[in-house]
Design an enzyme around this catalytic site. Structure first.
Site, PDB file in Angstrom:
ATOM      1  N   ASP A  80      78.557  15.766  44.188  1.00 22.17           N
ATOM      2  CA  ASP A  80      78.099  14.723  43.370  1.00 22.17           C
ATOM      3  C   ASP A  80      77.115  15.357  42.694  1.00 22.17           C
ATOM      4  O   ASP A  80      75.882  15.579  43.269  1.00 22.17           O
ATOM      5  CB  ASP A  80      78.346  13.413  43.848  1.00 22.17           C
ATOM      6  CG  ASP A  80      77.647  12.252  42.867  1.00 22.17           C
ATOM      7  OD1 ASP A  80      78.638  11.750  42.429  1.00 22.17           O
ATOM      8  OD2 ASP A  80      76.424  12.075  42.772  1.00 22.17           O
TER       9      ASP A  80
ATOM     10  N   TYR B   2      70.078  15.131  37.302  1.00 19.14           N
ATOM     11  CA  TYR B   2      69.473  15.573  38.451  1.00 19.14           C
ATOM     12  C   TYR B   2      68.856  17.138  38.250  1.00 19.14           C
ATOM     13  O   TYR B   2      67.981  17.635  39.111  1.00 19.14           O
ATOM     14  CB  TYR B   2      70.425  15.990  39.687  1.00 19.14           C
ATOM     15  CG  TYR B   2      71.207  14.313  39.962  1.00 19.14           C
ATOM     16  CD1 TYR B   2      70.813  13.369  39.796  1.00 19.14           C
ATOM     17  CD2 TYR B   2      72.369  14.376  40.837  1.00 19.14           C
ATOM     18  CE1 TYR B   2      71.295  12.145  40.153  1.00 19.14           C
ATOM     19  CE2 TYR B   2      72.700  13.420  41.349  1.00 19.14           C
ATOM     20  CZ  TYR B   2      72.439  12.031  40.989  1.00 19.14           C
ATOM     21  OH  TYR B   2      72.935  10.915  41.258  1.00 19.14           O
TER      22      TYR B   2
ATOM     23  N   LYS C 187      77.721  13.284  35.521  1.00 17.02           N
ATOM     24  CA  LYS C 187      77.537  11.857  34.975  1.00 17.02           C
ATOM     25  C   LYS C 187      76.744  11.881  33.451  1.00 17.02           C
ATOM     26  O   LYS C 187      75.989  12.965  33.272  1.00 17.02           O
ATOM     27  CB  LYS C 187      76.439  11.085  35.956  1.00 17.02           C
ATOM     28  CG  LYS C 187      77.242  11.178  37.113  1.00 17.02           C
ATOM     29  CD  LYS C 187      76.127  10.103  38.170  1.00 17.02           C
ATOM     30  CE  LYS C 187      76.692  10.191  39.645  1.00 17.02           C
ATOM     31  NZ  LYS C 187      75.930  11.390  40.420  1.00 17.02           N
TER      32      LYS C 187
ATOM     33  N   HIS D 273      76.254   7.177  33.666  1.00 15.63           N
ATOM     34  CA  HIS D 273      75.369   7.063  34.933  1.00 15.63           C
ATOM     35  C   HIS D 273      74.712   5.616  34.998  1.00 15.63           C
ATOM     36  O   HIS D 273      74.915   5.075  36.257  1.00 15.63           O
ATOM     37  CB  HIS D 273      74.368   7.934  34.756  1.00 15.63           C
ATOM     38  CG  HIS D 273      73.547   8.303  35.976  1.00 15.63           C
ATOM     39  ND1 HIS D 273      73.220   9.594  35.974  1.00 15.63           N
ATOM     40  CD2 HIS D 273      73.272   7.500  37.249  1.00 15.63           C
ATOM     41  CE1 HIS D 273      72.516   9.783  37.459  1.00 15.63           C
ATOM     42  NE2 HIS D 273      72.718   8.677  37.975  1.00 15.63           N
TER      43      HIS D 273
HETATM   44  N1  LIG Z   1      74.713   6.938  40.430  1.00 16.78           N
HETATM   45  C1  LIG Z   1      73.537   6.550  40.714  1.00 16.78           C
HETATM   46  O1  LIG Z   1      72.750   6.094  40.063  1.00 16.78           O
HETATM   47  C2  LIG Z   1      72.917   7.435  42.213  1.00 16.78           C
HETATM   48  C3  LIG Z   1      71.905   6.992  42.253  1.00 16.78           C
HETATM   49  C4  LIG Z   1      71.306   7.426  43.451  1.00 16.78           C
HETATM   50  C5  LIG Z   1      71.931   8.451  44.262  1.00 16.78           C
HETATM   51  N2  LIG Z   1      73.416   8.907  43.668  1.00 16.78           N
HETATM   52  C6  LIG Z   1      74.127   9.990  44.653  1.00 16.78           C
HETATM   53  O2  LIG Z   1      74.173   9.512  45.914  1.00 16.78           O
HETATM   54  C7  LIG Z   1      73.785  10.522  46.747  1.00 16.78           C
HETATM   55  C8  LIG Z   1      73.136  10.206  47.975  1.00 16.78           C
HETATM   56  O3  LIG Z   1      72.230   9.195  47.609  1.00 16.78           O
HETATM   57  P1  LIG Z   1      70.622   9.183  47.733  1.00 16.78           P
HETATM   58  O4  LIG Z   1      70.239  10.663  47.487  1.00 16.78           O
HETATM   59  O5  LIG Z   1      69.877   8.272  47.013  1.00 16.78           O
HETATM   60  O6  LIG Z   1      70.113   8.805  49.164  1.00 16.78           O
HETATM   61  P2  LIG Z   1      71.061   9.120  50.775  1.00 16.78           P
HETATM   62  O7  LIG Z   1      72.193  10.135  50.873  1.00 16.78           O
HETATM   63  O8  LIG Z   1      71.117   7.503  51.418  1.00 16.78           O
HETATM   64  O9  LIG Z   1      69.731   9.531  51.756  1.00 16.78           O
HETATM   65  C9  LIG Z   1      69.235  11.068  51.266  1.00 16.78           C
HETATM   66  C10 LIG Z   1      67.999  11.062  52.216  1.00 16.78           C
HETATM   67  O10 LIG Z   1      68.047  10.778  53.790  1.00 16.78           O
HETATM   68  C11 LIG Z   1      67.509  12.200  54.257  1.00 16.78           C
HETATM   69  N3  LIG Z   1      68.876  12.306  55.489  1.00 16.78           N
HETATM   70  C12 LIG Z   1      69.931  12.760  55.180  1.00 16.78           C
HETATM   71  N4  LIG Z   1      70.551  12.904  56.228  1.00 16.78           N
HETATM   72  C13 LIG Z   1      69.888  12.462  57.237  1.00 16.78           C
HETATM   73  C14 LIG Z   1      70.262  12.416  58.539  1.00 16.78           C
HETATM   74  N5  LIG Z   1      71.298  12.669  59.124  1.00 16.78           N
HETATM   75  N6  LIG Z   1      69.068  12.008  59.283  1.00 16.78           N
HETATM   76  C15 LIG Z   1      67.896  11.291  58.724  1.00 16.78           C
HETATM   77  N7  LIG Z   1      67.712  11.408  57.404  1.00 16.78           N
HETATM   78  C16 LIG Z   1      68.635  12.293  56.755  1.00 16.78           C
HETATM   79  C17 LIG Z   1      67.652  13.021  53.379  1.00 16.78           C
HETATM   80  O11 LIG Z   1      66.542  14.085  53.602  1.00 16.78           O
HETATM   81  P3  LIG Z   1      66.636  15.803  53.504  1.00 16.78           P
HETATM   82  O12 LIG Z   1      67.383  15.858  52.042  1.00 16.78           O
HETATM   83  O13 LIG Z   1      65.453  16.112  53.647  1.00 16.78           O
HETATM   84  O14 LIG Z   1      67.466  15.902  54.873  1.00 16.78           O
HETATM   85  C18 LIG Z   1      67.356  12.119  52.028  1.00 16.78           C
HETATM   86  O15 LIG Z   1      65.710  12.167  51.919  1.00 16.78           O
HETATM   87  C19 LIG Z   1      72.707  11.188  45.580  1.00 16.78           C
HETATM   88  O16 LIG Z   1      72.229  12.302  46.388  1.00 16.78           O
HETATM   89  C20 LIG Z   1      73.453  11.454  44.295  1.00 16.78           C
HETATM   90  O17 LIG Z   1      74.354  12.388  44.269  1.00 16.78           O
HETATM   91  C21 LIG Z   1      73.759   8.357  42.775  1.00 16.78           C
END
Ligand SMILES: NC(=O)c1ccc[n+]([C@@H]2O[C@H](COP(=O)([O-])OP(=O)(O)OC[C@H]3O[C@@H](n4cnc5c(N)ncnc54)[C@H](OP(=O)(O)O)[C@@H]3O)[C@@H](O)[C@H]2O)c1
Length: 263
Positions: free
Chosen positions: A48, A53, A78, A109
């Site tokens: 994704d 990004y 997106k 998005h």
């Molecule tokens: N459509 C939208 O508006 C939207 C908005 C937000 C996100 N997204 C998508 O959804 C994806 C995921 O959401 P997100 O990036 O907001 O947050 P997330 O996946 O909920 O959390 C990511 C965070 O958690 C840490 N992490 C990952 N695995 C871990 C584990 N096993 N133990 C402890 N900490 C861990 C990561 O750190 P490290 O990287 O340092 O390991 C990072 O700081 C995004 O990357 C993006 O592709 C879409």
């Protein structure tokens, strides 16, 4: 039995892997490239990204370099809000930056007030161009999706929203199911914010899995696609290691209620 290749069937008969890999804040260049390489090596087949990004070039390069057949990897990008007036150009730019031939899923998005249905019709035109297999939305409310459904020739296949036990919206989930729209969870790990929560830790302890693994397994058992992001190899592997246990229905109900405890 769920496994890393399990998919959710979309309303246009394509099948999207339930486990995806998030790349928001994976810095363009070697960080994003290495993270995506690591994810593909760990078995993820769904990546994704988004124009916003700023890492589409690195993501695309990692996919091309992986040696995995293009059709085995699901790639989402997106349309960013500032491109709402010219989605065709934005789509072409994303396609050029990714440089992987086609895109599997193109999402709006965020909804832009006043342009919700207009933008959807533009996405339908992009779909007709043949370079994207599936179109959908992100961060759209039920009311906004309803207004799209009134004018749509092609129904949105996906709504990507913030979703975890800590902010679960059963009404949205039910609405999506009833309308043949797949729900996809972003920030499924709550960006790391709740991984030390005692309620979650006690469930993790019961299954001998990590809190992150419990949150991700909750998604896939509910047929919600999920997009954990990490740039660390050990976490990338940990987040995909969710197929050797099954949450009991009673624990899923408990997790469903976590959002009610937030004060
Ligand atoms: N459509 C939208 O508006 C939207 C908005 C937000 C996100 N997204 C998508 O959804 C994806 C995921 O959401 P997100 O990036 O907001 O947050 P997330 O996946 O909920 O959390 C990511 C965070 O958690 C840490 N992490 C990952 N695995 C871990 C584990 N096993 N133990 C402890 N900490 C861990 C990561 O750190 P490290 O990287 O340092 O390991 C990072 O700081 C995004 O990357 C993006 O592709 C879409």
């Amino acid at each position: 039995m769920l496994n890393i290749n399990s998919t959710i069937k979309l309303n246009n008969a394509t099948a999207m892997p339930l486990l995806g890999f998030g790349t928001w804040q994976a810095k363009d260049g070697e960080t994003a490239y290495d993270a995506v390489c690591g994810a593909l090596k760990a078995g993820y087949r769904h990546i994704d990204t988004a124009k916003f990004y700023g890492n589409e070039e690195s993501v695309g390069r990692a996919i091309r370099d992986s040696g995995i057949a293009r059709e085995e990897i699901w790639v989402t990008t997106k349309l960013w809000t500032t491109d709402a007036l010219n989605p065709e150009k934005a789509f072409q730019t994303s396609l050029d930056k990714l440089n992987i031939g086609y895109i599997d899923l193109y999402l709006i998005h965020f909804p832009v007030p006043g342009l919700v249905t207009k933008n959807w019709l533009k996405l339908e035109k992009i779909f007709e161009g043949g370079k994207v297999r599936t179109i959908g939305v992100s961060n759209h409310s039920i009311a906004q999706i309803k207004s799209i459904l009134k004018v749509a020739t092609i129904k949105p296949a996906v709504n990507q929203i913030k979703c975890s036990p800590y902010n679960y919206d059963p009404e949205m989930h039910e609405f999506c199911k009833n309308n043949g729209i797949a729900m996809e969870a972003y920030s499924p790990l709550t960006r790391g914010n709740n991984l030390n929560d005692a309620k979650l830790l006690s469930i993790a302890e019961k299954y001998k899995k990590s809190p992150a693994q419990i949150l991700l397994r909750w998604c896939i058992q509910k047929d919600i696609a999920t997009l954990p992001k990490s740039v660390h190899e050990n976490r990338i592997i940990e987040n995909a290691d969710i197929y050797d246990f099954e949450l009991l229905d009673s624990d899923i109900v408990l997790l469903d209620l976590f959002s009610k405890f937030i004060e």
